[in-house]
Structure formats: structure tokens, C-alpha cells
Design a protein around this motif. Structure first.
Motif, short mmCIF file in Angstrom:
data_model
loop_
_atom_site.label_atom_id
_atom_site.label_comp_id
_atom_site.label_asym_id
_atom_site.label_seq_id
_atom_site.Cartn_x
_atom_site.Cartn_y
_atom_site.Cartn_z
N GLU A 146 60.79 36.43 36.61
CA GLU A 146 60.37 36.63 37.78
C GLU A 146 60.47 38.41 38.95
OE1 GLU A 146 60.30 33.94 39.79
OE2 GLU A 146 61.45 32.17 39.05
N GLY A 147 61.60 38.87 37.70
CA GLY A 147 61.86 40.11 38.26
C GLY A 147 60.16 41.54 37.72
N ASN A 148 58.77 40.58 37.55
CA ASN A 148 58.26 41.07 37.21
C ASN A 148 56.86 40.71 37.91
OD1 ASN A 148 58.49 43.50 34.92
ND2 ASN A 148 58.84 41.45 34.41
N ALA A 149 57.14 40.55 39.34
CA ALA A 149 56.20 39.60 40.57
C ALA A 149 55.04 40.32 40.70
CB ALA A 149 56.92 39.67 41.51
N PRO A 150 53.62 39.71 41.11
CA PRO A 150 52.33 40.88 41.00
C PRO A 150 52.63 41.56 42.26
CG PRO A 150 52.44 38.77 40.56
CD PRO A 150 53.88 38.25 40.76
N ALA A 151 52.56 42.62 42.46
CA ALA A 151 52.85 43.88 43.42
C ALA A 151 52.16 43.07 44.85
CB ALA A 151 51.67 44.60 43.90
N THR A 152 52.99 43.19 46.27
CA THR A 152 52.12 42.43 47.52
C THR A 152 50.45 42.31 47.67
OG1 THR A 152 53.37 43.65 48.29
CG2 THR A 152 54.38 41.81 48.50
N TRP A 153 50.36 44.02 47.07
CA TRP A 153 48.95 44.94 47.16
C TRP A 153 48.11 43.72 46.18
CZ3 TRP A 153 47.37 47.28 42.92
CH2 TRP A 153 48.39 47.80 42.57
N LEU A 154 48.36 43.38 45.21
CA LEU A 154 47.35 43.54 43.83
C LEU A 154 46.73 42.25 44.41
CD1 LEU A 154 46.61 44.22 41.30
CD2 LEU A 154 48.48 42.44 40.49
N ALA A 155 46.92 40.95 44.76
CA ALA A 155 45.52 40.30 45.20
C ALA A 155 43.99 40.41 46.03
CB ALA A 155 46.59 38.69 46.02
N GLY A 156 44.58 41.56 47.24
CA GLY A 156 44.05 41.49 48.24
C GLY A 156 43.36 42.85 47.21
N ARG A 157 43.38 43.00 46.42
CA ARG A 157 42.99 44.56 45.61
C ARG A 157 41.83 43.77 44.99
NH1 ARG A 157 43.44 48.20 40.98
NH2 ARG A 157 42.75 49.36 40.81
N LEU A 158 42.15 43.14 43.71
CA LEU A 158 41.47 42.30 42.90
C LEU A 158 40.03 41.74 44.18
CD1 LEU A 158 44.18 41.34 40.67
CD2 LEU A 158 42.23 42.79 40.54
N ALA A 159 40.67 41.45 45.00
CA ALA A 159 39.50 39.93 45.91
C ALA A 159 38.12 41.42 46.15
CB ALA A 159 40.19 39.93 46.83
N GLY A 160 38.84 42.85 46.79
CA GLY A 160 38.03 43.55 47.46
C GLY A 160 37.00 43.81 46.35
N LEU A 161 37.82 44.32 44.68
CA LEU A 161 37.02 44.59 43.55
C LEU A 161 35.53 44.07 42.57
CD1 LEU A 161 39.96 46.89 42.15
CD2 LEU A 161 37.59 47.78 43.97
N THR A 162 36.08 42.47 43.26
CA THR A 162 36.10 41.21 41.95
C THR A 162 35.01 41.08 42.77
OG1 THR A 162 37.38 39.77 42.60
CG2 THR A 162 37.68 41.09 40.69
N GLY A 163 35.00 40.18 44.15
CA GLY A 163 34.38 39.70 44.89
C GLY A 163 34.57 38.30 45.16
N LEU A 164 35.37 37.49 44.08
CA LEU A 164 35.88 37.03 44.51
C LEU A 164 36.93 36.18 45.66
CD1 LEU A 164 37.58 36.73 40.66
CD2 LEU A 164 35.14 35.69 41.57
N PRO A 165 36.58 35.07 45.62
CA PRO A 165 37.05 34.18 47.43
C PRO A 165 38.88 34.63 47.29
CG PRO A 165 36.07 32.46 46.18
CD PRO A 165 35.84 33.89 45.27
N ALA A 166 39.34 34.40 48.20
CA ALA A 166 40.99 34.27 48.58
C ALA A 166 41.40 33.86 47.95
CB ALA A 166 41.32 34.78 50.26
#
Length: 229
Positions: A146-166
Motif C-alpha cells: 500500500e505504501g508504494n503506490a504508483p505515482a498519479t502521473w505514471l499511467a498517463g506517461r506510460l500510455a503516451g510512451l507506449t501508445g497503448l490505450p487508456a
């Protein structure tokens, strides 16, 4: 001299592991976009391997609490927390399979894939400690997750870099939002339970072992070669 609460004492221990865990997490996502897509798909496989064990672990620990209830003052409140937390975590492994499908992976293959040894080590140690020592040790494991949650911006950054859908990033988005509150709940429980120094040591060992397992898992994922997902 001031005395640390149980949650504060655990935080001091986890601070020792934080640099290595931060470095492994940074290295996991620090690669060129051509390799990142394959790495993310493998990450989803690994997280499914681990997260599908979370609810069964909490249920096993809650059962052990019921066996200990009566003479053990921690058992009843700990068991109630674990039952409630298991209800809140149920179905998160299915999110990962949905993410994997959206990323072009094969959810059916993920279900039948042999889990990595490091994942078996992470979950297996918890089963041993909750059954043969005390189920409160599982709070160390939960606190690290619980204490090492993904950063709030990580999903958006990875989506932009990989081209994968939301749709391939639901689990990252949900846990970025949920886990901060869950960390506070675990800390509050630790302070209400006020475990003995011996049990605090068990929680600390569990937490540090879990942090080390994540470092090893992320380091393994960092070696995933590029290529199509």
C-alpha cells in the motif's frame, strides 16, 4: 526520551529500504519507448501473479486470527481488519487481466503461467509467518504494497510512451488513487494494536523482506528485452 509508535517504528525501518526500492522502480520504467511496451506487458503478468495471492493471504490470516481469538488481544481486531481489507481488494487480479487484454496480451496464458520464483518467495514467506508465527506479520507485507503506490502521473506517461490505450492502465490508475488512504488505515491499525516489541520485529522483518522482494522483481523485469507485446 520519546517512544515511537508502532507505525512510526515501522516507517523508520522502511526508510532504510526506500532508496533501493526507489532506484529499482525508476530503472523499471527508464527505457526507450520501443522496449517499454514489452516491459509493461511483462509487468502486468508479474503483478497478476502477485496480486491474485493477496486476498487468499488475508483470508488465511483472518482464519488464523479466529483460531487465536480469546487469549490473544490482537487477534479479534486484526481479523476484522483483514476481513474488511480482503473485501476491498477482491477482484483486483481481474483488473490486471483486463489491462493485459487491452495491452494485447493473453489473459488465459497469464492465468496458467508458472509464477516467478521471486513472487512465490514474496507470498510464500507470508503464509509461513502467519501460520507458524503470528498473522500480524502480514501487516508488514500489506504496508509495503500500500505504501508504494504508483505515482498519479505514471499511467498517463506510460500510455503516451507506449501508445497503448487508456484501458490498459486501469490498475495503475486505481491504485494510485486508493493506496494512500489504505496506508493511513494500516498505520492507524498498527497504533491501535500496539504490538509487543517482538511482534513489531516480526512486522518489520516481513516488511523489509517484501521490499527486498520488490527490488528483485523489478530488477528482473528491467531485463525484459524489446519486441512486440
Amino acid at each position: 526520551m520519546s517512544t515511537l509508535s508502532a507505525s512510526e517504528a515501522l516507517r523508520v525501518k522502511l526508510d532504510l529500504a526506500a532508496p533501493a526500492l526507489h532506484a529499482a522502480t525508476t530503472a523499471l520504467w527508464d527505457t526507450d519507448p520501443g522496449r517499454l511496451r514489452a516491459r509493461y506487458v511483462e509487468y502486468l503478468h508479474a503483478m497478476h501473479m502477485l496480486i491474485r495471492a493477496s486476498v487468499p493471504l488475508m483470508e488465511a490470516a483472518a482464519r488464523r486470527c479466529r483460531e487465536l481469538s480469546g487469549p490473544d488481544p490482537l487477534a479479534a481486531p486484526l481479523g476484522r481488519f483483514l476481513d474488511e481489507h480482503a473485501r476491498g481488494e477482491r477482484g483486483h487480479d481481474a483488473w490486471l487481466l483486463e489491462d493485459l487484454a487491452a495491452a494485447g496480451g493473453d489473459p488465459e496464458a497469464a492465468v496458467h503461467r508458472l509464477p516467478f520464483p521471486v513472487v512465490a518467495d514474496l507470498a510464500g514467506a507470508q503464509y509461513y509467518w502467519l501460520q507458524h508465527h503470528h498473522p500480524v506479520a502480514l501487516l508488514g507485507y500489506i504496508r509495503v504494497l500500500e505504501g508504494n503506490a504508483p505515482a498519479t502521473w505514471l499511467a498517463g506517461r506510460l500510455a503516451g510512451l507506449t501508445g497503448l490505450p487508456a484501458a490498459a492502465f486501469r490498475t495503475l490508475r486505481e491504485h494510485a488513487a486508493l493506496d494512500t488512504g489504505h496506508t493511513a488505515e494500516v498505520d492507524a491499525l498498527l497504533d491501535r494494536l500496539a504490538p509487543s516489541h517482538a511482534l513489531q520485529a516480526a512486522i518489520g522483518v516481513s516488511a523489509l523482506r517484501t521490499a527486498d522482494g520488490f527490488v528483485r522483481l523489478f530488477s528482473q523485469l528491467t531485463t525484459v528485452p524489446g519486441g512486440p507485446a
